[in-house]
Design a protein around this motif. Structure first.
Motif: not given
Length: 626
Positions: A271, A353-354, A356-357, A361
């Motif tokens: 990310s 995606t992980i 970026e999550t 968060s």
């Protein structure tokens, strides 16, 4: 040239004055100055003095005559040194020579302007090389022309001066006008940028230490003290009128948090923090980038503080990075980098995606901590309770660790239970499982009272609660098992498992679960294996009990086996094996009998047994006794 105009040009020495007395009175005066005076002079004394002088002169007696011009014994003046006199004479000669040469060079240089050929004969070579010829002249200026009408000339001069001053004033006015125009344009551009920032929602105020300078506030009022005072940047006007943000307190560079997800030493997700494009030089984008920078700096500061309490969960500082172990092969790497040093985004990575999550968060959790601090500050509290709580340790990385632990737990449980269900279905049994997860709800903002959390804050608060999920494992239609997994954040971040059975379940007597639950999947899976084996064994026994054959209907259960009570060699054992998960039916002889044991395996593998379990049990039960 006379003697009164300057020093004589003659090289002869100056004449020495005559020392002899000019008259008798002067002679008597000189004698009286001697010791004893004139009255003390006698013939014998004069003769003695003459003899002593002869002795001093080396016995030279040729001088018989006595020079009486000395005044009868007056001391002569001291004689000058000959060498000193000679040097003085040579010095005067040299001075005179230099004066003459300088005079000659000056006259020759002056004449070289009119007659260079003739003057060049007497001009020294050194002066010619130094200044050249014709560089000095003496000309008589022309006589001024006397004008007839002086008043008219004066009027023309005055008019000329007036016109010159008018032109100068006009030029100065035009220059001042251009300067004012530039200032107006620069000032207009400056205020346009300031108004644009104000319109975008940023707070504008005066700089505390510079009352004549405007500043934009992009920081957070509930931030840590180290960053609270760095959220104000003076807006200084540049040369062209553009606003220049003074970001010296932020270090002068833009930074962001980089999240990298690695598996088996390879980057599988990343990310990258957002940055403004090179073409976007608006003040709003620069203020937004400064806001993101100070937020990232505070987030990194809080993460490093929290990491000291998470060493037991695999969080380690490694140089300028933070490493968080997810499992044996995966880890998360956090790092604060300048935006110019961040790698480019790679959309080809499978687990972006992980990463970026996790990135989003962490930012949401820090924003929630700011809002919570604000709520606690403005909410009325009893007077005996102090508001000064000190700087709290925010839970930022712990919820991420708990959420990933919960995801691993769900994946592990569903994978294992799913494998058992598949094996049972291959055996022809109606087995299944259902996963139920809790959904976070958002509180209606209209039902909230004053000084209460908003809907978004309530959602984040619900996310921070223990994470729960339920798995309903139906081994057989009459034998359901409910597994409840709950992941706690505090005081220990871990997942506990509780197994619930219906009151009428046969497993209550055969294999009751541990009432305090299980702290890991190893104990949970061990119980599920045992419960499945007991349930399958009981199901097989019930199948034989309903048979019309009286021999078969008398079979009994012993643990996870069923056998003929009259023949120990007629027995079937039901077990659940791991790696891979399979239901194994074994027709093993008892210790009193010899022979090879027959086994049938139901699994997800291609070589799985195709015969239904009930048919297999019936066939083996109908096998003749040995």
């Amino acid at each position: 040239m006379t003697s009164s105009d300057g020093p004589p040009l003659s090289l002869r020495p100056f004449p020495v004055a005559d020392k002899a007395p000019k008259n008798l009175a002067e002679f008597i005066a000189r004698v009286n100055t001697q010791p004893g005076g004139f009255r003390d002079v006698s013939e014998s004394k004069l003769q003695d003095e003459i003899k002593s002088r002869e002795n001093l002169n080396g016995g030279d007696s040729d001088q018989d005559d006595v020079d009486m011009s000395d005044g009868g014994g007056v001391d002569d003046e001291p004689v000058k040194d000959v060498a000193a006199a000679r040097m003085e004479v040579l010095k005067n000669i040299e001075i005179a020579s230099n004066t003459a040469m300088l005079t000659l060079d000056s006259l020759s240089l002056l004449l070289s302007k009119q007659s260079p050929t003739q003057a060049g004969l007497t001009l020294s070579q050194q002066l010619r090389e130094m200044v050249g010829i014709g560089t000095l002249g003496a000309d008589k200026l022309d006589e001024p022309i006397i004008r007839a009408n002086k008043e008219r000339d004066d009027e023309e001069v005055a008019t000329g001066w007036t016109l010159m001053q008018i032109n100068q004033a006009r030029d100065a006015a035009e220059e001042a006008g251009r300067l004012l125009q530039r200032e107006v344009e620069a000032e207009s551009k400056y205020w346009e940028d300031v108004v644009a920032v104000k319109t975008s929602g940023w707070s504008i105020c005066r700089v505390p230490q510079e009352r004549h300078t405007l500043g934009v506030k992009f920081g957070f009022s509930e931030a840590a003290p180290e960053f609270k005072n760095n959220g104000l940047a003076p807006m200084r006007r540049g040369d062209g009128g553009s606003v220049e943000l003074d970001l010296g307190r932020l270090g002068g560079i833009s930074e962001g948090l980089l999240v990298t997800y690695e598996r088996d030493g390879k980057v599988v997700g990343r990310s990258v923090p957002r940055r403004r494009s090179n073409d976007d030089s608006s003040l709003e984008s620069r203020v937004l980038e400064a806001r993101n920078t100070i937020f990232s700096q505070e987030l990194w500061h809080e993460l490093t503080r929290e990491a000291r309490t998470l060493a037991a969960y695999g969080v380690r500082p490694e140089g300028s990075t933070l490493t968080c172990s997810v499992d044996g092969s995966s880890k998360i790497i956090l790092e604060l980098l300048p935006l110019d040093s961040c790698p480019a985004a790679d959309d080809s990575l499978p687990d972006n995606t992980i990463a970026e999550t996790i990135f989003i968060s962490l930012h949401i959790l820090l924003s929630y901590a700011h809002r919570y601090n604000e709520l606690m500050r403005i909410r009325p509290i009893p007077p005996h309770i102090s508001r000064s709580r000190g700087q709290q340790l925010y839970a930022l990385l712990r919820p991420v660790i708990a959420r990933m632990a919960s995801i691993r737990s769900v994946h592990s449980c569903t994978t294992y239970i799913g494998s058992i269900v598949t094996a049972l279905q291959k055996a022809g049994l109606p087995s299944s499982f259902t996963l139920k997860t809790t959904q976070s709800s958002v509180t209606d903002a209209t039902s909230q009272g004053p000084n209460q959390q908003t809907g978004a804050q309530s959602l984040v608060r619900n996310i921070l609660q223990p994470i729960e999920y339920n798995i309903i494992f139906t081994i057989l239609p009459d034998t359901p098992v409910t597994i409840r997994g709950r992941t706690f954040l505090f005081p220990v971040t871990t997942t506990f498992y509780h197994v619930a059975l219906p009151p009428s379940s046969a497993l209550q007597d055969l294999c009751a679960p541990y009432s305090d639950g299980y702290s890991d999947t190893k104990g949970l899976f061990s119980y599920l294996r045992t419960a499945t084996e007991r349930a399958i064994t009981l199901h097989a026994l019930n199948t034989l009990s309903s048979s019309p054959n009286p021999t078969i209907s008398k079979w009994i259960q012993s643990g996870i086996s069923i056998q003929d009570p009259e023949d120990d060699s007629r027995a079937l054992q039901f077990t659940i094996e791991d790696d891979p998960v399979a239901l194994v039916v074994t027709s093993a002889p008892t210790p009193n009998h010899t022979g090879d044991a027959n086994s049938w395996k139901y699994s997800t593998q291609p070589d799985s047994e195709s015969t239904k379990l009930e048919e297999l049990v019936a066939r083996e039960a109908n096998r003749p006794r040995s």
